[in-house]
Design an enzyme around this catalytic site. Sequence first.
Site: not given
Ligand code: FAD
Length: 390
Positions: A134-136, A142-143, A245, A274, A344, A369
């Site tokens: 699933f590519g989002l 990210g967020s 999601l 222990r 532990l 997610e």
């Molecule tokens: P960012 O969005 O850059 O956030 C960084 C920090 O800023 C976080 O603490 C966040 O809470 C905070 N932040 C951001 N905006 C705000 C705001 N408005 N207010 C307050 N705080 C904020 N994605 C897919 O599409 N498909 C997948 O299959 C998938 N699998 C994954 C597997 C793994 C192992 C990991 C680590 C991630 C995966 N993801 C996947 C992506 C995941 O959903 C994102 O990492 C996540 O949504 C966060 O985005 P980001 O890492 O870009 O962090």
Amino acid sequence: KDLFQSPDYFRIDDLLTPEHLMVRDAVRQWVKKEISPIIEDACQQATFPSQIIPGLGELGCFGPTIPQEYGGGGMDHIAYGLMMQELERGDSGIRSTASVQGSLVMYPIYTFGSEEQKKKYLPKLATGEWMGCFGLTEPDFGSNPSGMVTHFKEDGDHVILNGAKMWISNAPFARIAVVWAKDEAGIIKGVIVERGMEGFTTPETKGKWSLRASATGELVFDNVKVPKENILPNVKGLKGPLSCLSSARYGIAWGVIGAAMDCYDTALRYAKEREQFGRPIGGFQLTQKKLAEMITEITKAQLMNWRLGVLKNEGKATPAQISMAKRNSCAVATQIARDARQILGGMGITGEFPVMRHMMNLESVITYEGTHEIHLLITGQDITGLDAFH
Ligand code: FAD
């Protein structure tokens, strides 16, 4: 008989049907036989144990709530939750693989796909013959997925897809990818991209300290020519990926409590055996505080998950309720894993026990997610009517 006994302090088993208990115990048995013996090694080696895929399919862990006519399990949401709980008691990476396949690949094809798409993809995804991803998420979005730059333009009976997705679970071995991309009008649509299409590559993301038994990668689209019939016809806008999601987050709310149960169970046994200063460490108040808080939080989360499952079965669960449960479960599971590791002592950092593995896995689950912060803002928005995201 020698199966793991899950903590059940408030007799939640009494709320479950015989079918629920049967499904849970079948997955529990399978995890004991197929996952427990291999998972530590798979994580140490950072490899996805692909030999488990047919077994996950046979158990019905791919698309448990999808109707049987399309190869799904036709089960209710509590059965689905219990399956995720048991898989994640094994390992969050294994549960992630099942969540992606069921909630993020089969769910959108079932909900938004054409009849031809459903018939072509769902039965093969249900058995695991084809795996999906699933590519989002994108490198710069990210967020805030609405800012995505991956896009396609029309070209006769095809579309030409360009862009890149990052952090995609199952990407390195997936046969198909459900990709969310913008059309020429900037509207988000779902596109099914198949491995082998020219210009489509899936480089693996290396060096993770978390979810090491789950393969993560990028999806790179360099002028990929995708037939128009691969576009999901019945959805447009961010509600498409967000509804997927919601389904996956619901499973995570249950799943991480499985990991928390395994940490609690391990810590409780260890604390009783222990000895230090001539008595079991479980006799010290500071250890009891940790254990008592663990079982309290597990019990609260079990009740929340069960109630959410009932609401989901009745079609009444809201996305905000699911956010609250996902956030709560991840937060308490992460804390339980950290406390179990403390109990532990030095042994807690070794692969002799599952605790450190769960602890590191949960650092991903609390972030993917929807992060811990984003889910709090969803609750904040729901109760105040005010959006604090922007
Ligand atoms: P960012 O969005 O850059 O956030 C960084 C920090 O800023 C976080 O603490 C966040 O809470 C905070 N932040 C951001 N905006 C705000 C705001 N408005 N207010 C307050 N705080 C904020 N994605 C897919 O599409 N498909 C997948 O299959 C998938 N699998 C994954 C597997 C793994 C192992 C990991 C680590 C991630 C995966 N993801 C996947 C992506 C995941 O959903 C994102 O990492 C996540 O949504 C966060 O985005 P980001 O890492 O870009 O962090």
